[in-house]
Design an enzyme around this catalytic site. Structure first.
Site, PDB file in Angstrom:
ATOM      1  CD  GLU A 219     -34.943   5.868  10.663  1.00  0.00           C
ATOM      2  OE1 GLU A 219     -34.025   5.628  11.820  1.00  0.00           O
ATOM      3  OE2 GLU A 219     -35.483   5.376   9.480  1.00  0.00           O
TER       4      GLU A 219
ATOM      5  CD  GLU B 113     -32.863   9.771   7.134  1.00  0.00           C
ATOM      6  OE1 GLU B 113     -32.439   9.060   6.591  1.00  0.00           O
ATOM      7  OE2 GLU B 113     -33.366  10.215   7.900  1.00  0.00           O
TER       8      GLU B 113
END
Ligand code: GAL
Length: 1000
Positions: free
Chosen positions: A422, A498
């Site tokens: 991220e 994820e």
């Protein structure tokens, strides 16, 4: 103003993007026979609250630190005495928001800085030649090092090693090492991972002797050709020396290449060869695994075979010591993972302690090694000034990538490098990928944050819902933003780096993901978010233990219990989510065909056959063990299946047993012998099949057995069979001698984390808006009849004209309901009908009741032993189970709905010491929960220690439950598990349970 005696320039590194000065070039981590001195242990410590409060001359060897405190190294200073009264600040939790103004590379004036000092004595036999190197495995976040007053350099990159040449400053005998560590630095902008902010020298420190003619760096290239069965070995190094692999009869010069038949390394068969690199000055011990990682034909392959990753994201966490872990804890993590059929780890979101990777090599896990990089907080400012896209940060990012790859490049388990997490998009990320491809062509590069995937080798996403994952699997996903990249991305394998957000109760919907992974070759599995709840072990004022989460330390900005989203609790006790995941990803699929009297076994492993397993069968009648035995199943090769017939003993057992009992067959695959991660007998996979249904429960009381029960109206009471009712409300108040807060319609549950959060709004908010937590029950009529009692109610919330009609029909129960009791049992049929306009789902549809807390001993026949909801049901098996009420609670860090048992045929509650209790059963299975507190209290509490017992056991008995989903981060409840208001009938028989029945 800084203190006069501090050289201002010497602190410039704190706010500099420069990754460090005076550091040695990064290199592989290896074990050698060269001398080293462990510098862990007790250090002197002083915490300054800002750079202005530093100790002038703290680094001077003769500085008097006798008044300083003590702190162990490795540790994070905030974790000191954390259970009671923390001594050096407290942990602070944020997910993406930076806990300081975003003004890179500047950080706040309030910059807690730890001053560390320790003396050490150079051993007398420390060689005069060679060099001395100080190695720090991890310091959070920036630090400067002085040896005997001499500055050696400074560093950043908290979860990466840093080495300094200490030779010139090292003295014979007594030495004084001084280190200054800053909580905040320019590096903090690159370390915005979703976790506690912690500071200090949190990984080991050592002084290493580097011999003359020793090894600097080394790179083991050990490949495996699955077509020839041969391994090739070449060890690259800056040293001149020889590489020996005794088991393979190899004795090679550094740089020389050999090709020999070998057994390959895989996570399923972690074959390592002991080897040695010997130079004139040093012997280095190597453990070599031969394997080849490729992305070819659109698939991620090892040794030519496509992988199916059954992974978890692992943060390093310990509830008492934070991110400082012992090797024992690391091993425990891996053992737990392997025991739960997990085969892969993403080291979210930083390289782990190197010893963890040693264990992954040895015990066998596929590892995505992720760089210590996350700049997620820039997202909140529209990604302005994101370091990933700012050339001024390029060196810092490249430095991190280089240090990870160099440290970990010799681990067979590491099959992919990840650039970080991220961090938006930008050329610096591309530069990291380019560098990595160049330096290590043998490992694909992963990064999730740039969906166009121009410079990566796998297409990776997080939390894509089932429908999108399916489209990606079919290759029909939406195109890339940059049309030029579309073809490339369509050629890539896909992973969900994820998914399945394990926050609180859940995650739901895992089976549906797994089906997609198994259906579409392009989908090569994923990694659950995440392995462990990062709860901090604390004690209440009165000494009760609990796990703290964000906000519990008074943080001004924080993200609450979002830090508690793991498959194991902070103390590594598996949550029901882990048990569910184990079942969903079980590598061997067993199917029982009762009609054909066969068992089929499909080996879903990628490499190993099933020779390490033995199969066991067990027949149970209403949960009571009948016959059992071994099932001989010849070894099944990876990817193959076999069908075997039942042995004679099994057929006999299947046909025997008491008439009318519900009979189940369970077949389990267990380890045939001890493995390094689990003992022989450990269960790997299982399946169940019903062999005979139980006798149908009578529709009504059979004549001449139990009823019709006599009904008597006596003042304010109505008596029917064993039941006594309040004549005004029509509610049951007593059954036999057991006082009961009589059953009534209930649809509320204490919202789970997944109910409370969501991309598309929170389900729980809608429930609350509809008043489902404050329904009023209006009694419309209480009608005694011929052996029956009918109570009609309208259940609705203030302000709303939508309602639920609830009609309770009581009559005598069939004799079977009174098993162990004396007859007089009652049957309740609840009929629920929605009235008016309903536009919300319901949490549940069922009954609630309460009985005295003394009825604490519970047993049931149904699914168990742990909680199960409609979409988290895979791992619950049908059987007979027992627990006390406390044992039925799942202690999620943030209290919420939990503990419901599914598909229950009957449940009994009795006093622990014996005595009269209650038995509930029914013609159709139901869910039940029993708690020492009400749903309302569960809803109101923020920590388990706030849950108050009220002298009752609160029962819920449900016809239906809304699924769990994964909306706390990801998709909500799948349509098939959403509970929409609809006419519902629930029939439950209520019987007094005999004095001895509870203890069976
Ligand atoms: C992801 C992130 C993780 C974690 C997770 C939610 O976006 O990569 O670090 O924050 O969401 O728990």
């Amino acid at each position: 103003m800084l203190s006069d005696r501090l050289d201002h320039a010497s602190l410039d590194y704190v706010e500099s993007r420069d990754p460090g000065q005076g550091r040695l070039a990064p290199r592989a981590r290896y074990r050698s026979d060269a001398m080293s001195l462990d510098l862990n242990g007790d250090w002197r410590f002083r915490l300054a609250d800002s750079l202005r409060a530093l100790t002038p001359g703290f680094e001077a060897p003769d500085h008097d630190d006798s008044g300083w405190e003590h702190l162990p190294v490795p540790s994070s200073w905030q974790m000191r005495d954390i259970a009671g009264t923390p001594r050096f600040g407290t942990p602070a939790y944020t997910n993406l928001v930076y806990p300081f103004p975003v003004d890179p590379p500047r950080v706040p004036d309030a910059n807690p800085t730890g001053e560390y000092r320790r003396e050490f004595t150079l051993p007398e036999d420390w060689p005069d030649t060679g060099r001395g190197v100080l190695r720090f495995e991890g310091v959070d976040s920036a630090f400067a090092v002085y040896l005997n007053g001499v500055p050696l350099g400074d560093g950043k990159g908290s979860r990466l090693p840093t080495e300094f040449d200490a030779t010139d400053a090292l003295r014979p005998g007594r030495n004084v090492l001084a280190v200054r560590v800053h909580q905040w630095s320019a590096g903090s902008y690159l370390e915005d991972q979703d976790m506690w902010w912690l500071s200090g020298i949190f990984r080991p420190v050592a002084l290493l002797h580097r011999p003359e003619d020793g090894v600097g760096d080394l790179f083991v290239h050990a490949e495996y050709d699955h077509l020839t069965g041969k391994g090739t070995l070449r060890v690259e190094s800056d040293a001149t020396g020889r590489v020996t692999v005794p088991e393979l009869g190899l004795d090679l010069a550094v740089g020389e290449r050999a090709e020999v038949p070998v057994e390959p390394w895989t996570a399923e068969t972690p074959r390592l060869y002991d080897a040695e690199l010997t130079t004139a000055g040093e012997r280095v011990r190597l453990r070599i695994g031969f394997r080849t990682v490729t992305v070819s034909g659109g698939l991620l392959r090892v040794n030519g075979t496509p992988l199916l990753l059954r992974g978890v994201n692992r943060h390093e966490w310990d509830p008492d010591t934070g991110r400082t872990l012992t090797v024992g804890t690391m091993r425990q993590d891996i053992e737990l993972m392997k025991r739960h059929n997990i085969n892969a780890v993403r080291t979210s979101h930083y390289p782990p302690d190197g010893r963890f990777l040693d264990l992954c090599d040895e015990l066998g896990l596929w590892v995505i090694d992720e760089c210590d990089l996350e700049t997620h907080g820039f997202y909140l400012n529209g990604w302005r000034n994101n370091p990933s896209a700012d050339p001024a940060w390029r060196d810092a990012l490249l430095d991190r990538m280089r240090r990870m790859v160099e440290r970990d490049k010799n681990h067979a388990s590491v099959i992919m490098w990840s650039l970080g997490n991220e961090s938006g998009t930008g050329d610096n990320l591309r530069a990291m990928a380019d560098w990595s491809h160049e330096r290590d062509p043998g490992r694909p590069v992963h990064y999730e944050g740039d969906w166009d995937s121009g410079y990566v080798d796998v297409y990776s996403r997080m939390y894509a819902d089932h429908a999108e994952t399916d489209r990606i699997g079919r290759g029909t996903e939406d195109p890339t933003t940059d049309p030029e990249l579309d073809e490339h991305r369509r050629s890539l394998p896909f992973i969900l780096c994820e998914y399945g957000h394990a926050m609180g109760n859940g995650p739901g919907g895992l089976s549906e993901y797994q089906r997609l992974f198994e259906q579409h070759p392009r989908l090569q599995g994923g990694f659950i978010w995440e392995w462990i709840d990062h709860g901090v072990r604390r004690r209440t004022a009165d000494g009760r233990e609990f796990f703290a989460y964000g906000g519990d330390f008074g943080e001004v900005v924080h993200d609450g219990n979002f830090v508690a989203d793991g498959l194991v609790f902070p103390d590594r006790v598996p949550s029901p989510g882990l048990t569910e995941f184990k079942k969903v990803v079980e590598p061997v699929a067993i199917r029982v065909d009762a009609a054909a009297r066969t068992v089929s076994v499909r080996n879903g492993l990628d490499f190993a056959d099933t020779g390490h397993l033995r199969f066991h069968w067990q027949v149970e009648d209403e949960g009571v063990p009948g016959g059992q035995g071994e099932l001989t199943v010849p070894a099944v090769a990876a990817g193959d299946s076999i069908v075997v017939g039942w042995p004679r003993e099994l057929s006999e057992a299947a046909d025997a047993g008491p008439a009318g009992a519900e009979r189940w067959l369970t077949v389990a695959a267990r380890l045939a012998k001890d493995e390094p991660w689990a003992p022989a007998g450990h269960e790997v996979a299982w399946a169940q099949e019903r062999l005979a249904p139980g006798a149908p429960v009578a529709a009504a009381a059979a004549p001449g057995t139990a009823g019709p029960a006599e009904l008597r109206v006596d003042g304010g009471r109505i008596t029917l069979g064993d039941g006594v009712f309040d004549a005004g409300t029509g509610r049951l108040v007593r059954l036999g001698t057991v006082p009961v807060e009589g059953p009534r319609l209930d649809v509320w549950r204490a919202p789970t984390d997944n109910d409370s959060r969501g991309r598309h709004g929170s389900e729980a908010e809608k429930w609350r808006a509809a008043g489902l937590d404050r329904l009023e029950h209006k009694v419309l009529s209480v009608e005694p009849g011929e052996g029956t009692l009918t109570v009609t109610t309208r259940v609705a919330a203030a302000g709303s004209d939508a309602a639920l009609s609830a009609v309770y029909r009581w009559s005598a129960a069939p004799a079977t309901a009174s098993e162990g009791g004396a007859g007089g049992a009652l049957r309740l049929t609840l009929e629920v009908r929605p009235l008016g306009a309903w536009d919300v789902t319901l949490p549940r549809v069922g009954l609630r009741a309460a009985v005295p807390a003394a009825l604490s001993s519970v047993s049931w026949f149904g699914a168990g032993p742990h909680e199960a909801y409609p979409d988290t049901r895979a791992a619950a098996r049908v059987g007979r189970f027992a627990s006390d009420v406390d044992g039925l609670q799942t202690p999620y860090l943030f209290p919420q709905e939990n503990g419901s048992r599914a598909d229950v045929r009957w449940v009994g509650l009795a006093p622990a010491g014996g005595g009269e209790g209650l038995r509930l059963s029914g013609p159709s299975p139901f869910s039940f929960a029993a708690r020492p507190w009400s749903s309302e209290r569960l809803d109101a509490a923020a920590h388990p220690t706030e849950l108050v017992r009220d002298g009752l056991v609160h029962l819920t008995v449900d016809a239906a439950q809304q699924g769990i989903g994964s909306a706390s981060c990801g998709p909500g409840v799948l349509p098939e598990y959403r509970l929409l208001p609809a006419p519902t009938v629930l029939t439950v028989d209520w019987a007094v349970w005999g004095a001895t029945a509870g203890t069976e």
